[in-house]
Design a protein around this motif. Sequence first.
Motif, short mmCIF file in Angstrom:
data_model
loop_
_atom_site.label_atom_id
_atom_site.label_comp_id
_atom_site.label_asym_id
_atom_site.label_seq_id
_atom_site.Cartn_x
_atom_site.Cartn_y
_atom_site.Cartn_z
N THR A 121 -10.70 1.06 2.96
CA THR A 121 -10.61 1.80 3.93
C THR A 121 -12.02 2.45 4.13
OG1 THR A 121 -9.68 3.82 2.76
CG2 THR A 121 -8.18 2.31 3.50
N MET A 140 -6.30 1.94 -5.50
CA MET A 140 -6.49 3.28 -4.89
C MET A 140 -5.33 3.89 -4.89
SD MET A 140 -9.68 3.27 -4.30
CE MET A 140 -10.08 4.48 -3.03
N LEU A 189 0.16 -1.99 4.81
CA LEU A 189 -0.95 -0.90 4.87
C LEU A 189 -1.99 -1.34 3.82
CD1 LEU A 189 1.90 0.57 5.37
CD2 LEU A 189 0.32 2.46 5.71
N SER A 201 -1.22 -2.19 9.81
CA SER A 201 -2.14 -0.85 10.07
C SER A 201 -3.33 -1.37 10.30
CB SER A 201 -2.20 -0.19 8.72
OG SER A 201 -1.06 0.17 8.24
N SER A 202 -3.56 -1.28 11.75
CA SER A 202 -5.30 -1.78 12.30
C SER A 202 -5.98 -0.27 12.33
CB SER A 202 -4.93 -2.46 13.37
OG SER A 202 -6.25 -3.03 13.82
N ALA A 237 1.86 3.12 -2.20
CA ALA A 237 1.60 4.15 -3.20
C ALA A 237 0.15 4.77 -3.04
CB ALA A 237 0.97 3.47 -4.42
N ASN A 259 -1.25 -2.64 -5.80
CA ASN A 259 -1.75 -2.71 -7.11
C ASN A 259 -2.57 -1.65 -7.86
OD1 ASN A 259 -3.98 -2.31 -5.45
ND2 ASN A 259 -4.95 -4.54 -5.75
N TYR A 307 -2.21 6.91 0.45
CA TYR A 307 -1.92 8.31 1.20
C TYR A 307 -0.64 7.88 2.35
CZ TYR A 307 -3.35 11.32 5.06
OH TYR A 307 -3.26 12.09 5.94
N TYR A 330 -4.88 3.10 14.10
CA TYR A 330 -4.89 4.37 13.97
C TYR A 330 -6.18 4.84 14.29
CZ TYR A 330 -1.44 3.04 10.26
OH TYR A 330 -0.39 2.52 9.42
N VAL A 338 -6.48 9.62 10.57
CA VAL A 338 -5.37 10.15 10.17
C VAL A 338 -5.54 11.66 9.27
CG1 VAL A 338 -3.12 9.63 9.08
CG2 VAL A 338 -4.58 7.98 10.18
N LYS A 352 -10.15 -5.90 10.31
CA LYS A 352 -8.95 -5.56 10.76
C LYS A 352 -8.72 -6.38 12.09
CE LYS A 352 -7.37 -2.30 8.07
NZ LYS A 352 -5.91 -2.35 7.48
N GLY A 374 0.82 -1.23 -0.07
CA GLY A 374 0.13 -0.03 0.07
C GLY A 374 0.77 1.32 0.10
N ALA A 413 1.50 -5.33 -7.98
CA ALA A 413 0.79 -6.48 -7.96
C ALA A 413 -0.12 -6.46 -6.58
CB ALA A 413 1.88 -7.53 -7.64
N ASP A 414 -0.95 -7.56 -6.63
CA ASP A 414 -1.59 -7.68 -5.59
C ASP A 414 -1.34 -8.43 -4.46
OD1 ASP A 414 -4.23 -8.55 -4.20
OD2 ASP A 414 -5.25 -7.85 -5.64
N1 LIG Z 1 -6.74 7.06 6.52
C1 LIG Z 1 -7.08 6.75 7.94
O1 LIG Z 1 -7.74 7.75 8.53
C2 LIG Z 1 -6.90 5.35 8.61
C3 LIG Z 1 -7.29 5.14 9.74
C4 LIG Z 1 -7.39 3.89 10.26
C5 LIG Z 1 -6.56 2.94 9.69
N2 LIG Z 1 -6.00 3.17 8.36
C6 LIG Z 1 -5.42 2.03 7.49
O2 LIG Z 1 -4.18 2.48 7.10
C7 LIG Z 1 -3.75 1.89 5.67
C8 LIG Z 1 -3.67 2.87 4.49
O3 LIG Z 1 -4.82 3.73 4.41
P1 LIG Z 1 -4.63 4.84 3.47
O4 LIG Z 1 -5.77 6.11 4.09
O5 LIG Z 1 -3.37 5.43 3.08
O6 LIG Z 1 -5.43 4.38 2.17
P2 LIG Z 1 -5.20 4.38 0.79
O7 LIG Z 1 -6.16 3.61 -0.01
O8 LIG Z 1 -4.69 5.72 0.42
O9 LIG Z 1 -3.83 3.10 0.79
C9 LIG Z 1 -4.05 1.78 0.54
C10 LIG Z 1 -3.28 1.32 -0.59
O10 LIG Z 1 -3.45 -0.11 -0.73
C11 LIG Z 1 -3.48 -0.27 -1.93
N3 LIG Z 1 -4.10 -1.75 -2.11
C12 LIG Z 1 -5.34 -2.04 -1.62
N4 LIG Z 1 -5.70 -3.27 -1.73
C13 LIG Z 1 -4.29 -3.93 -2.09
C14 LIG Z 1 -4.07 -5.05 -2.47
N5 LIG Z 1 -5.05 -6.09 -2.57
N6 LIG Z 1 -3.01 -5.50 -3.23
C15 LIG Z 1 -1.85 -4.40 -3.19
N7 LIG Z 1 -2.37 -3.26 -2.73
C16 LIG Z 1 -3.42 -2.92 -2.51
C17 LIG Z 1 -3.98 0.66 -2.74
O11 LIG Z 1 -3.98 0.68 -4.07
C18 LIG Z 1 -3.69 2.03 -1.92
O12 LIG Z 1 -2.44 2.57 -2.53
C19 LIG Z 1 -4.98 1.01 5.43
O13 LIG Z 1 -4.69 -0.28 5.85
C20 LIG Z 1 -6.39 1.61 6.31
O14 LIG Z 1 -6.99 0.57 6.87
C21 LIG Z 1 -6.22 4.45 7.76
#
Ligand SMILES: NC(=O)c1ccc[n+]([C@@H]2O[C@H](COP(=O)([O-])OP(=O)(O)OC[C@H]3O[C@@H](n4cnc5c(N)ncnc54)[C@H](O)[C@@H]3O)[C@@H](O)[C@H]2O)c1
Length: 327
Positions: A77, A35, A73, A115-116, A9, A32, A11, A168, A171, A145, A7, A50-51
């Motif tokens: 989400t 998102m 990560l 990342s929970s 790539a 992958n 946020y 978290y 965020v 999670k 993850g 890749a996934d």
């Molecule tokens: N943003 C928040 O406030 C928050 C709060 C609690 C937990 N989290 C956790 O933090 C992590 C990151 O969150 P974020 O806000 O950066 O989300 P995001 O969607 O920006 O990033 C997630 C990344 O994972 C990639 N991805 C998803 N499924 C995939 C797979 N099967 N294989 C490969 N790549 C895959 C997506 O392309 C994306 O780039 C997540 O696990 C989320 O549950 C985020």
Amino acid sequence: MNILVTGGAGYIGSILTEELVANGHTVVVYDNLVMGHRAAVHSKAAFVEADIADTGVLTRTLKEHSIEAVMHLAAYTSVGESVANPEKYIQNNYVASVSLLDAMVEAGVTRIVFSSTAAVYGEPKKLPLTEEDETSPINTYGESKLAVEKALWKYNENHGLRFVALRYFNVGGASLHNGEWHDPETHLIPDILNTARGKDEILEIYGNDYPTPDGTCVRDYIHVKDLANAHILALNALDDFSGVYNLGTGIGNSVREVIEAARRITGAPIPVKFIERRPGDPAVLTASAEKIKRELGWKPQDDNLDKILGSYWLWLQNNPNGYDDKV
Ligand SMILES: NC(=O)c1ccc[n+]([C@@H]2O[C@H](COP(=O)([O-])OP(=O)(O)OC[C@H]3O[C@@H](n4cnc5c(N)ncnc54)[C@H](O)[C@@H]3O)[C@@H](O)[C@H]2O)c1
């Protein structure tokens, strides 16, 4: 250390990669792009598109890059989507995560930071939440999670995998280089600031009849850079133990308070419309982060709304199209 960021790539993953590289680590981003954005991948990181469910590619990547630790990560989400389409969350957030753990065992990688989320707690019985409080998620996102956390304990017992699960809270914020850019966007701060800059006409708020002082949901907002820093501390602690930590500030801000702060910072009126509550949203979530402060020495630097909103507002000014016009 050689670190795989799943993850990376996305946020948070892109900003975490910045911190890891700045701390001298060698990073492989594994994403992958479902998102995430290619342009968010750090120029000094290797990239594998890749996934995580693709165990063959994953195991090969872990071995070829001599990975020593994984920051996991990659996930879907959106709380609302997880209620509407639970299977999607069970599959991607739980089943695919277990296949990642299997790939790690196969490749002999023994450290993982996961990342929970605060969503593992459900409706809190007391606040702020501590890691000892009951976990009883009220949406499939939180359930998926929590299921991974439980799997981590089993892999710890049976395979010697050492882990830190970071729960978290909300965020927000940006670095100079990376920020939150999703399509569709479901998070409050981007939605508020996209309304402030006229990208969205009106901000829709889910519910104004919650049992909170102003009727809107209260959340605990943490700066993404403080969050990234906690991962570095967790990584350094992994040789000794496994465990779970909350990441928040203990301070709750209501949706109306976040909007007021954004009005102050941007000078924009930010028109709002109240709509129905969204299923799966607890009224109040705030964290006690005393455990990670005490045990790992975590010291948040930017734990206030103005810094969170201000850093993201600056990133949006510099990147009005997010990553859409970048390669
Ligand atoms: N943003 C928040 O406030 C928050 C709060 C609690 C937990 N989290 C956790 O933090 C992590 C990151 O969150 P974020 O806000 O950066 O989300 P995001 O969607 O920006 O990033 C997630 C990344 O994972 C990639 N991805 C998803 N499924 C995939 C797979 N099967 N294989 C490969 N790549 C895959 C997506 O392309 C994306 O780039 C997540 O696990 C989320 O549950 C985020």
